[in-house]
Design an enzyme around this catalytic site. Structure first.
Site, PDB file in Angstrom:
ATOM      1  N   CYS A   1      44.890  27.285  35.925  1.00 56.24           N
ATOM      2  CA  CYS A   1      45.257  27.457  34.410  1.00 56.24           C
ATOM      3  C   CYS A   1      45.172  26.333  33.801  1.00 56.24           C
ATOM      4  O   CYS A   1      43.888  25.741  33.419  1.00 56.24           O
ATOM      5  CB  CYS A   1      46.590  28.024  34.497  1.00 56.24           C
ATOM      6  SG  CYS A   1      46.892  28.921  32.843  1.00 56.24           S
TER       7      CYS A   1
ATOM      8  N   HIS B   1      45.980  32.725  37.835  1.00 59.82           N
ATOM      9  CA  HIS B   1      47.138  32.249  38.736  1.00 59.82           C
ATOM     10  C   HIS B   1      47.364  32.803  40.132  1.00 59.82           C
ATOM     11  O   HIS B   1      47.987  33.639  40.522  1.00 59.82           O
ATOM     12  CB  HIS B   1      48.734  32.511  38.118  1.00 59.82           C
ATOM     13  CG  HIS B   1      48.902  31.487  37.077  1.00 59.82           C
ATOM     14  ND1 HIS B   1      49.546  30.281  37.036  1.00 59.82           N
ATOM     15  CD2 HIS B   1      48.461  31.514  35.788  1.00 59.82           C
ATOM     16  CE1 HIS B   1      49.597  29.756  35.879  1.00 59.82           C
ATOM     17  NE2 HIS B   1      49.170  30.396  35.070  1.00 59.82           N
TER      18      HIS B   1
ATOM     19  N   GLU C   1      48.343  31.512  42.795  1.00 57.45           N
ATOM     20  CA  GLU C   1      49.313  31.196  43.621  1.00 57.45           C
ATOM     21  C   GLU C   1      50.214  32.310  43.672  1.00 57.45           C
ATOM     22  O   GLU C   1      51.279  32.434  44.572  1.00 57.45           O
ATOM     23  CB  GLU C   1      49.959  29.943  43.003  1.00 57.45           C
ATOM     24  CG  GLU C   1      50.745  29.859  41.693  1.00 57.45           C
ATOM     25  CD  GLU C   1      50.172  30.019  40.563  1.00 57.45           C
ATOM     26  OE1 GLU C   1      50.611  30.574  39.511  1.00 57.45           O
ATOM     27  OE2 GLU C   1      48.906  30.030  40.639  1.00 57.45           O
TER      28      GLU C   1
END
Length: 251
Positions: free
Chosen positions: A112, A220, A222
């Site tokens: 990001c 994202h 993660e």
């Protein structure tokens, strides 16, 4: 010993105090999916940790997302309106670190804001308000929605065939979340597109002729990475690159 991944912190103020912080989701993804040791690096505006100091111990670097935006003067745009959340200390540290670690051949992954930092550090520009650009969808999350909805699948990305991301995930198209208000405008000359959204927003890039793993994504991965097959593969590949770099130092 596990490879060490350096993660430059955000800075934030709580009351009269400044804090250096990294979201838990990034640390968890690194541990569970990359099998590495994350080390947090403070984003100091005075006497910052030198890039050479980071490179002395790091086998890779993760450039995380964050709630702040890059100060616009770094890519030649007019100043942001009053009240926009910016983090000059992080900018100072990340934008100087990126060219240095790429030159040194240290693996890097950007997420990001990290993708935007990579583009700006290498000479590209950003759209400060991507949702104001005609033809673009609103890539921001609904902050009133539950966190699982905010980070849930939102749109598809089409992967560049034969590129780094394609080799990692093996998919031509897959769904991603979308939690960002800015995006790439002019792509840096040394970057190449790895994935696009249907509205032509650049969703992933890699570094041309990179000496090591150098990938950045706009979404994202993660977020609950261990539950998403593409995210697992991305963090696995990053961990493998860090292990290879660590081994090269030993040899």
């Amino acid at each position: 010993m596990k490879p060490v991944i350096a993660v430059i912190c955000d800075t934030t103020q709580s009351g009269p105090h400044i804090y250096h912080q990294v979201g838990d989701k990034y640390v968890q993804a690194l541990r569970k999916c990359s099998d590495v040791t994350p080390v947090l690096v403070p984003a100091l505006s005075e006497s910052p940790v030198a890039v050479a100091e980071i490179m002395a111990f790091a086998d890779g670097m993760l450039f995380t997302g964050g709630y702040s935006n890059i100060e616009r003067h770094h890519y030649g745009a007019a100043p942001a309106p009053e009240g926009e959340h910016q983090d000059p200390a992080r900018d100072m540290n990340t934008l100087s670190a990126l060219p240095a670690i790429l030159k040194a051949g240290i693996p890097m992954l950007g997420i990001c804001r990290g993708l935007q930092e990579l583009n700006v550090a290498l000479g590209g520009t950003l759209y400060p308000r991507l949702h104001d650009i005609e033809g673009r969808i609103d890539h921001r999350e609904d902050k009133k929605a539950p966190i699982e909805v905010q980070y849930g699948p939102a749109h598809a990305v089409t992967v560049t065939k034969g590129g780094l991301l394609h080799k990692i995930v093996g998919d031509d198209v897959f769904m991603v979340n979308t939690v960002h208000g800015q995006g790439i405008n002019k792509l840096a000359d040394t970057l190449k597109i790895e994935a696009l959204a249907d509205d032509t927003t650049i969703e992933a890039v890699s570094v041309k002729d990179a000496k090591a793993f150098a990938l950045a994504v706009q979404w994202h991965p993660e977020w609950r990475a261990w539950e998403n097959p593409q995210s697992v593969k991305i963090f696995n590949a990053f961990g493998d690159a860090a292990r290879a770099y660590n081994l090269s130092k030993t040899n």
